[in-house]
Design a protein around this motif. Structure first.
Motif, PDB file in Angstrom:
ATOM      1  N   GLU A 182      56.165  -1.819  -6.325  1.00 49.27           N
ATOM      2  CA  GLU A 182      56.518  -0.425  -6.535  1.00 49.27           C
ATOM      3  C   GLU A 182      57.628   0.005  -5.586  1.00 49.27           C
ATOM      4  N   PRO A 183      58.462   0.976  -6.009  1.00 50.53           N
ATOM      5  CA  PRO A 183      59.495   1.505  -5.111  1.00 50.53           C
ATOM      6  C   PRO A 183      58.869   2.143  -3.879  1.00 50.53           C
ATOM      7  N   GLY A 184      59.608   2.138  -2.812  1.00 53.53           N
ATOM      8  CA  GLY A 184      59.129   2.740  -1.574  1.00 53.53           C
ATOM      9  C   GLY A 184      60.233   2.795  -0.543  1.00 53.53           C
ATOM     10  N   TYR A 185      59.842   3.034   0.687  1.00 54.39           N
ATOM     11  CA  TYR A 185      60.768   3.087   1.813  1.00 54.39           C
ATOM     12  C   TYR A 185      60.483   1.871   2.685  1.00 54.39           C
ATOM     13  N   TYR A 186      61.280   0.816   2.528  1.00 55.61           N
ATOM     14  CA  TYR A 186      60.993  -0.467   3.170  1.00 55.61           C
ATOM     15  C   TYR A 186      62.043  -0.816   4.225  1.00 55.61           C
ATOM     16  N   ILE A 187      61.621  -1.667   5.161  1.00 57.29           N
ATOM     17  CA  ILE A 187      62.547  -2.335   6.075  1.00 57.29           C
ATOM     18  C   ILE A 187      62.265  -3.824   5.979  1.00 57.29           C
ATOM     19  N   THR A 188      63.327  -4.635   6.003  1.00 57.00           N
ATOM     20  CA  THR A 188      63.195  -6.092   5.960  1.00 57.00           C
ATOM     21  C   THR A 188      63.942  -6.690   7.146  1.00 57.00           C
ATOM     22  N   MET A 220      62.731 -16.643   7.153  1.00 59.12           N
ATOM     23  CA  MET A 220      61.479 -15.906   7.172  1.00 59.12           C
ATOM     24  C   MET A 220      61.810 -14.421   7.037  1.00 59.12           C
ATOM     25  N   ALA A 221      60.865 -13.658   6.535  1.00 59.90           N
ATOM     26  CA  ALA A 221      61.086 -12.229   6.331  1.00 59.90           C
ATOM     27  C   ALA A 221      59.861 -11.456   6.797  1.00 59.90           C
ATOM     28  N   VAL A 222      60.127 -10.345   7.453  1.00 55.14           N
ATOM     29  CA  VAL A 222      59.081  -9.407   7.852  1.00 55.14           C
ATOM     30  C   VAL A 222      59.374  -8.089   7.166  1.00 55.14           C
ATOM     31  N   VAL A 270      63.157  -3.253  -4.168  1.00 48.41           N
ATOM     32  CA  VAL A 270      61.714  -3.507  -4.138  1.00 48.41           C
ATOM     33  C   VAL A 270      61.583  -4.981  -3.762  1.00 48.41           C
ATOM     34  N   PRO A 271      61.391  -5.273  -2.465  1.00 49.48           N
ATOM     35  CA  PRO A 271      61.471  -6.676  -2.014  1.00 49.48           C
ATOM     36  C   PRO A 271      60.318  -7.539  -2.510  1.00 49.48           C
ATOM     37  N   ALA A 313      65.216   5.777   0.390  1.00 50.66           N
ATOM     38  CA  ALA A 313      64.346   5.056  -0.541  1.00 50.66           C
ATOM     39  C   ALA A 313      64.978   3.728  -0.917  1.00 50.66           C
ATOM     40  N   GLY A 314      64.191   2.684  -0.866  1.00 51.84           N
ATOM     41  CA  GLY A 314      64.695   1.340  -1.140  1.00 51.84           C
ATOM     42  C   GLY A 314      64.414   0.442   0.044  1.00 51.84           C
ATOM     43  N   ASN A 315      65.333  -0.467   0.326  1.00 49.92           N
ATOM     44  CA  ASN A 315      65.101  -1.514   1.324  1.00 49.92           C
ATOM     45  C   ASN A 315      66.229  -1.529   2.342  1.00 49.92           C
ATOM     46  N   PHE A 316      65.918  -1.167   3.573  1.00 50.86           N
ATOM     47  CA  PHE A 316      66.855  -1.256   4.690  1.00 50.86           C
ATOM     48  C   PHE A 316      66.710  -2.658   5.272  1.00 50.86           C
ATOM     49  N   ALA A 317      67.628  -3.566   4.926  1.00 48.84           N
ATOM     50  CA  ALA A 317      67.473  -4.993   5.219  1.00 48.84           C
ATOM     51  C   ALA A 317      68.402  -5.427   6.350  1.00 48.84           C
ATOM     52  N   LEU A 318      67.840  -6.191   7.296  1.00 46.72           N
ATOM     53  CA  LEU A 318      68.555  -6.607   8.499  1.00 46.72           C
ATOM     54  C   LEU A 318      68.440  -8.113   8.712  1.00 46.72           C
TER      55      LEU A 318
END
Length: 268
Positions: A236-242, A256-258, A223-224, A164-169
């Protein structure tokens, strides 16, 4: 008839000018060749070396996991059935998809692996079917130790895959393998997979931020959301990838961000 008298001093002056022009021309040609070689090195040689190294690392990870390659189709079909994504409240605090070979356990529907990746350690494989991309994910965003090897780097302090949160690359858009060169081609609904030693996580692209400041750190928060362009992001909180990279091409002025959301998890 008057005859023109050419003095030796004038001849020497003209000869000196010719030598100067010739020497200057040689310097310019040499400088041009050197610059051309530098461009070739940056745009071709670094890409070649980084891509080959990244491919070898992917193969090494697959051997370590005992697989012959992941599902490049971007779906979670085949093998064990996909498990539903747990709610954010069910997530644990431990990292998921950590170092390969770690002892795995289930919690809240996710696979949690004990331990954390070491700095610069490649521990996952990112697959983006639309971009025909399959590249290692390493811990950290160091240029010499991660990004310049053609890897994609995981921002320290952000979550791990499936958590849970943001897996950012982050990844290079030009030179050194340029794994994210075609990131702008992604569209909403495209799939992004992250494979670890314990599971394969499938995300679906949900939002795209074409350009923001290179200092816009909110895009990798749990929460990006963009600080520069607040209309882009989540509430809202969630399961994100950036996925982040530089823009425009051949510059590092902007980012830029996806963003994507986790839709399924398939344990190995």
């Amino acid at each position: 008839m008057r005859m023109r008298v050419v003095r030796h001093r004038d001849r020497r002056r003209r000869a000196k000018w010719r030598r100067g022009l010739w020497g200057g021309g040689e310097v310019l040609v040499t400088a041009g060749v050197v610059l051309m070689l530098l461009v070739v090195h940056q745009l071709w040689w670094t890409n070649r070396e980084a891509r080959q190294g990244a491919e070898r690392k992917v193969e090494a990870l697959e051997r370590e996991w005992g697989t012959g390659g992941g599902d490049s189709g971007g779906s979670a079909s085949g093998g064990a059935p996909s498990e539903p994504v747990p709610s954010p409240s069910a997530a644990t605090g431990g990292p998921t998809g950590g170092p390969t070979g770690g002892a795995g356990k289930r919690s809240g529907g996710a696979v949690v692996v004990s331990g954390r990746p070491r700095p610069s350690q490649a521990y996952a494989v990112l697959t983006i079917p639309r971009l025909h991309l399959r590249v290692p994910v390493a811990e950290g965003v160091s240029k010499p130790d991660v990004l310049n090897k053609g890897y994609v780097g995981h921002y320290p302090g952000t979550q791990q895959p499936g958590q849970a949160g943001n897996f950012a690359l982050a990844g290079h858009r030009n030179t050194h393998g340029e794994p994210f060169r075609y990131l702008p081609r992604l569209r909403r609904g495209d799939t992004v997979q992250v494979e670890t030693g314990t599971a394969t996580y499938t995300y679906v692209v949900d939002k795209i931020l074409p350009q923001t400041s290179s200092r816009d750190s909110l895009v990798v928060r749990p929460v990006p959301r963009s600080l520069v362009r607040p209309s882009y992001g989540y509430d809202e909180p969630g399961y994100y990838i950036t996925l982040t990279t530089c823009t425009p091409e051949f510059t590092s002025r902007y980012r830029m961000a996806v963003w994507g959301k986790l839709v399924s998890m398939r344990p190995r």
